[in-house]
Motif scaffolding. Structure first.
Motif, PDB file in Angstrom:
ATOM      1  N   TRP A  28      16.566  26.090 -22.619  1.00 30.97           N
ATOM      2  CA  TRP A  28      15.849  24.908 -23.128  1.00 30.97           C
ATOM      3  C   TRP A  28      14.899  24.175 -22.044  1.00 30.97           C
ATOM      4  N   GLU A  65      15.247  21.325 -27.152  1.00 35.78           N
ATOM      5  CA  GLU A  65      15.737  22.159 -28.122  1.00 35.78           C
ATOM      6  C   GLU A  65      16.165  23.720 -27.426  1.00 35.78           C
ATOM      7  N   SER A  66      17.154  24.224 -27.665  1.00 37.12           N
ATOM      8  CA  SER A  66      17.468  25.644 -27.222  1.00 37.12           C
ATOM      9  C   SER A  66      16.489  26.830 -28.145  1.00 37.12           C
TER      10      SER A  66
END
Length: 185
Positions: A28, A65-66
């Protein structure tokens, strides 16, 4: 899984890369990442979803956000623009809590006016950074600001059709409070 470091361009709140992507491990970053596939295709995993992105399609990965990327297409060409959310925070207090939504599952949606304008804005940013014409830093920042309002008005997950947040300060403040409340609760 680890945080990916983004080096922004000198005196600018963005980083632009153009290249072929075979694989990018899960991680991320503290930036907004916009992926614009110019040729070929990639698979972009964001959180728990996997999104195939084809030519001329755009997908946004939100701050923290990954995500991961894989591609079997050895000839893909992807424009990646990372935007420092702190730049947006100067104009929109809760910029780090905003989540943008793009629909890469539907080609018709990707051909709509909103996506056409976004592709044009991304192209202008790329042009300004490559050619560095007089005062290009100011032009990049101005175009980023226009793109921010376009993203808020058309790709924000709480978007209300027909509202123009750029011109309605009262509604923009109300939006700030709603987003902050939802983010905190």
């Amino acid at each position: 899984m680890r945080e990916k470091h983004v080096d922004y361009l000198k005196d600018l709140p963005i980083n632009i890369r153009l290249g072929n992507i075979k694989e990018c491990p899960i991680g991320w970053q503290d930036s907004i990442a916009i992926f614009f596939v110019l040729r070929g295709s990639i698979r972009l995993g964001i959180e728990t979803g996997v999104y195939p992105i084809g030519e001329r399609q755009i997908e946004i990965v939100n701050t923290n956000e990954s995500y991961w990327i894989k591609s079997d297409d050895g000839d893909n060409l992807v424009l990646i623009i990372n935007i420092d959310p702190n730049f947006f925070a100067r104009y929109y207090n809760d910029a780090k809590e905003v989540f943008f939504y793009t629909d890469s599952s539907n080609q018709e949606v990707q051909e709509s006016q909103e996506y056409q304008v976004l592709r044009q804005q991304l192209s202008i940013l790329l042009f300004e950074v490559i050619y560095k014409i007089d005062d290009y830093e100011d032009m990049v920042k101005e175009n980023l600001l226009e793109m921010m309002y376009h993203l808020l008005n058309n790709f924000h997950y709480l978007y209300y059709e027909g509202e123009n947040l750029e011109e309605d300060e009262v509604q923009l403040e109300r939006y700030h409070r709603i987003v902050k409340y939802l983010s905190n609760n």
